[in-house]
Design a protein around this motif. Sequence first.
Motif, short mmCIF file in Angstrom:
data_model
loop_
_atom_site.label_atom_id
_atom_site.label_comp_id
_atom_site.label_asym_id
_atom_site.label_seq_id
_atom_site.Cartn_x
_atom_site.Cartn_y
_atom_site.Cartn_z
N GLN A 1 44.66 0.95 -7.71
CA GLN A 1 45.21 2.22 -6.99
C GLN A 1 45.07 3.44 -7.93
OE1 GLN A 1 48.85 2.25 -5.10
NE2 GLN A 1 48.15 0.54 -3.59
N ALA A 2 44.02 4.49 -7.19
CA ALA A 2 44.06 5.75 -7.77
C ALA A 2 44.29 6.58 -6.60
CB ALA A 2 42.76 6.00 -8.64
N ASP B 1 48.91 -12.45 -0.93
CA ASP B 1 48.22 -13.12 -1.94
C ASP B 1 47.39 -12.42 -2.79
OD1 ASP B 1 46.15 -13.51 -0.34
OD2 ASP B 1 45.36 -15.32 -0.77
N VAL B 2 47.64 -11.01 -2.81
CA VAL B 2 47.11 -9.90 -3.72
C VAL B 2 48.01 -9.18 -4.61
CG1 VAL B 2 47.48 -8.05 -1.78
CG2 VAL B 2 45.59 -7.85 -3.25
N HIS B 3 47.69 -8.63 -5.73
CA HIS B 3 48.45 -7.78 -6.43
C HIS B 3 48.15 -6.48 -6.81
CE1 HIS B 3 50.21 -11.51 -7.70
NE2 HIS B 3 49.17 -12.15 -7.85
N PHE B 4 48.76 -5.46 -6.20
CA PHE B 4 48.37 -4.13 -6.19
C PHE B 4 48.76 -3.65 -7.38
CE2 PHE B 4 48.07 -4.83 -1.56
CZ PHE B 4 46.98 -4.17 -1.25
N LEU B 5 48.10 -2.84 -8.12
CA LEU B 5 48.36 -2.10 -9.48
C LEU B 5 47.84 -0.64 -9.67
CD1 LEU B 5 48.85 -2.37 -12.66
CD2 LEU B 5 46.56 -2.96 -13.08
N THR B 6 49.10 -0.03 -9.74
CA THR B 6 49.16 1.81 -9.94
C THR B 6 48.96 2.09 -11.30
OG1 THR B 6 49.47 3.84 -9.05
CG2 THR B 6 51.43 2.00 -9.47
N SER B 7 48.91 3.25 -11.77
CA SER B 7 49.03 3.68 -12.86
C SER B 7 50.23 4.66 -13.15
CB SER B 7 47.61 4.59 -13.30
OG SER B 7 47.57 5.87 -12.48
N SER B 8 50.31 5.31 -14.04
CA SER B 8 51.34 6.30 -14.21
C SER B 8 51.62 7.26 -12.97
CB SER B 8 51.27 7.23 -15.73
OG SER B 8 50.12 7.75 -15.81
N ALA B 9 50.26 7.53 -12.46
CA ALA B 9 50.43 8.61 -11.55
C ALA B 9 51.11 8.02 -10.22
CB ALA B 9 49.01 8.94 -10.88
N GLY B 10 51.23 6.75 -10.11
CA GLY B 10 52.00 6.15 -8.97
C GLY B 10 53.50 5.52 -9.55
#
Length: 388
Positions: free
Chosen positions: A229-230, A250-259
Amino acid sequence: MKQTLTLFAAALAATVASGAVAQTRGVTDTEILIGGVHDLSGVFAAVSTPAVNGANLYFDEINAAGGVNGRQIRYLVEDHGYQLPRATQGYNKLIERDGVFAMLLNLGTPHNLAHYPLMERRGVPNIAPLTAARAILPEPPGMNFVSFSSYYDQIAAGIQYLHETTGATNVCSMYLPTDFGEEIALSSHETAERLGLTFVDETSHRPDEQDFVGAVSRLRAAGCQIVTQALGVRAGITVVGTAKQLGWDDVHFLTSSAGFLEPVAMVPGGVTDGLFASSGWQDLRARATEEEPAAFIAAYEERYGQPASGFAMLGYTAARQLVMALVDAGPDLTTEGFVSAMEGLDYDDHLLGTHINFGADHQGANDIFISEVGGGQWNTVTSIPGDM
């Protein structure tokens, strides 16, 4: 790059040639002006607002104790609402009209990139911008000083972790079509290729988009297993909630430091449970019983009457870095002396939970912490020191 170095040298030479302290921009016998261009009303207001509060909390403590070498610090802030034209107005006002000595915590990748040439032409250091884009730290770094690992490295580490721990092989991305979003999408593509995974699909989105049913359904049909995610803060929450409403589990959401924000983890009903974040610092609330985090939380909540967040912590620690360098630069403050002092900062930051050492490359730390939402908070699942 040669032009960048030449401009930087010229800016410093102009500062040295000015001679008297009173001629150093943004500095008088009694005051030092610091500027910041923020998103206080747009999609990243949940980042900027606590960061500004945290910085002002530290500056107020310093000013109450007599300031820095007898000078009070005044932090001037402009709101761009995550809009580039408004950012231009803010940068021009602070740099050209107000004549600030340095910029602190400027938010936004495109906003920083568009206005760094102005900061460099005027000899204005750019301290701890609220973006982790790789391009914010050029080669040579000039007067940019960043505190943490890049979005690119964060996402790469997160994808690798999820692949190794879950066996997921299909990578996708949802992003804003900006420098910020495109860096995360690029990392997703290149990391998948490097690890022998499959990059399946991607969707781009407007900053004000609110309905993600179509995009989520599309990525689900494509067989995505890791989705980076961005997006804006609210949009990132909505995406995870939409996937759960559609029964996509059955999904893995991945955000960065922004989230990587406490409000994201604290959404009622466990909406964001299972969301992963890859960031450059440790969660504040997870360390609330430690001495420095506990003291900061108490001071922040007493001052503002609201919970202290990770980005409030970043504002506080960035202000502390700036003040440490101002102190080390001495009473005869110049831009050259300040930049040298920033390069010399080397210490354990117990509030951040990491070591800061800017040095010649102007990157304070490169650690990566991967966390998962559960029980209303971010829980650190692993840490990766330094470069991957």
